[in-house]
Design a protein around this motif. Sequence first.
Motif, mmCIF file in Angstrom:
data_model
loop_
_atom_site.group_PDB
_atom_site.id
_atom_site.type_symbol
_atom_site.label_atom_id
_atom_site.label_comp_id
_atom_site.label_asym_id
_atom_site.label_seq_id
_atom_site.Cartn_x
_atom_site.Cartn_y
_atom_site.Cartn_z
ATOM 1 N N ALA A 136 0.822 -1.171 -0.012
ATOM 2 C CA ALA A 136 -0.186 0.024 -0.029
ATOM 3 C C ALA A 136 0.664 1.084 0.087
ATOM 4 C CB ALA A 136 -1.155 -0.005 1.109
ATOM 5 N N ALA A 137 1.910 1.163 0.826
ATOM 6 C CA ALA A 137 2.818 2.120 0.810
ATOM 7 C C ALA A 137 3.470 2.568 -0.335
ATOM 8 C CB ALA A 137 3.857 2.159 1.976
ATOM 9 N N LEU A 138 3.780 1.422 -0.962
ATOM 10 C CA LEU A 138 4.672 1.325 -2.365
ATOM 11 C C LEU A 138 3.556 2.362 -3.577
ATOM 12 C CD1 LEU A 138 7.261 0.586 -3.821
ATOM 13 C CD2 LEU A 138 6.085 -1.424 -4.428
ATOM 14 N N ALA A 139 2.201 1.994 -3.536
ATOM 15 C CA ALA A 139 1.239 2.511 -4.477
ATOM 16 C C ALA A 139 1.167 3.911 -4.229
ATOM 17 C CB ALA A 139 -0.086 1.684 -4.230
ATOM 18 N N LEU A 140 1.142 4.380 -2.699
ATOM 19 C CA LEU A 140 0.858 5.607 -2.661
ATOM 20 C C LEU A 140 2.205 6.463 -3.115
ATOM 21 C CD1 LEU A 140 -0.725 5.526 0.889
ATOM 22 C CD2 LEU A 140 -1.990 6.020 -1.122
ATOM 23 N N TRP A 197 -0.041 1.190 -9.761
ATOM 24 C CA TRP A 197 -0.418 0.058 -9.155
ATOM 25 C C TRP A 197 0.180 -1.214 -9.685
ATOM 26 C CZ3 TRP A 197 -3.152 0.473 -4.840
ATOM 27 C CH2 TRP A 197 -3.931 1.689 -4.545
ATOM 28 N N GLN A 198 1.041 -1.141 -10.887
ATOM 29 C CA GLN A 198 1.338 -2.375 -11.414
ATOM 30 C C GLN A 198 2.105 -2.985 -10.356
ATOM 31 O OE1 GLN A 198 3.931 -1.591 -14.866
ATOM 32 N NE2 GLN A 198 3.983 -3.899 -15.490
ATOM 33 N N GLN A 199 3.426 -2.645 -9.801
ATOM 34 C CA GLN A 199 4.087 -3.553 -8.987
ATOM 35 C C GLN A 199 3.260 -4.002 -7.811
ATOM 36 O OE1 GLN A 199 8.049 -3.197 -7.532
ATOM 37 N NE2 GLN A 199 8.956 -3.054 -9.693
ATOM 38 N N PRO A 200 2.572 -2.967 -6.920
ATOM 39 C CA PRO A 200 1.725 -3.432 -5.997
ATOM 40 C C PRO A 200 0.915 -4.662 -6.086
ATOM 41 C CG PRO A 200 2.023 -1.257 -5.841
ATOM 42 C CD PRO A 200 2.496 -1.686 -7.281
ATOM 43 N N LEU A 201 -0.001 -4.516 -7.425
ATOM 44 C CA LEU A 201 -0.857 -5.212 -7.873
ATOM 45 C C LEU A 201 -0.059 -6.885 -8.082
ATOM 46 C CD1 LEU A 201 -3.686 -6.009 -8.331
ATOM 47 C CD2 LEU A 201 -3.308 -5.175 -10.707
ATOM 48 N N ILE A 202 0.988 -6.603 -8.640
ATOM 49 C CA ILE A 202 1.354 -7.935 -9.203
ATOM 50 C C ILE A 202 2.215 -8.676 -7.719
ATOM 51 C CG2 ILE A 202 4.014 -8.973 -9.984
ATOM 52 C CD1 ILE A 202 3.918 -6.920 -12.055
#
Length: 255
Positions: free
Chosen positions: A191-195, A200-205
């Motif tokens: 979540a912190a990475l997406a923010l 959202w590519q890496q957090p979703l993966i």
Amino acid sequence: FATMTRTTRPDPARPLLFHALALGASVLLAMLIYIQPGAPLAPGLDSSWAYALNYVFQHDLVLGRDIFFTFGPLGFLEHTRALTPGMLATSSWFWFACPVVTAFLLLQLAHTTAPSRWHLLANLVLAVGLVIMLNTNIQRLLLIVYVGVFLHWRNNSLLLLLLMALTSVLALLIKFSNGAVALSLYLPYLAALALRDRQWQQPLIGLLALPVLCVLVWLLVYGHLAGLAGYIHGGLEFSRGSTSAMALNPDNHWP
């Protein structure tokens, strides 16, 4: 200008040399601190459950279907009782690889966060000391996720993110509470990475990798998915009202 170019141009061989040295040092450290996972079985009820973790794996009993417990199908890795040479070999190689990976990530983090040579030397001493002072094998497994978060925050390596996901899954399938600790760090980090990146590519993966890897490891252990949902459900039920998830509490039993 030519002189400036020669001195400022990055040398591609230097990172490769450090990676090679870090890997070699990690293997040597793992050899120095390695403890054989197999242990003699002491008589009494306190050790019977540890024996059972090995017995159910050897006899193909399925956690979450045949047996409900706070440890998972890979629980024998943490409490190896050496029922067969193959189980001992698997546990030995697994717990040898863990400190190698942990030390390698720590050395990489020490290198990437050092603004000077003196800082690098101090970081390396602290990294080596941390690896040596870790008491149990499971601490080294969980530290992979912890160090991976700091390292990935700097380099955004997808391979490192998948390594953290795999480590979280392995921790979960060794013991439910170990997986809860790993996921409590890994999921908020996504979540912190997406923010931070607004992407959202890496957090979703990283998020989708959890169920995919969990299914793949479960299939590798049993060859089918029977028991996987039951293990997750059982772990959640056992954890209700019990911080250790090991207490004999009537509230932990369900019809």
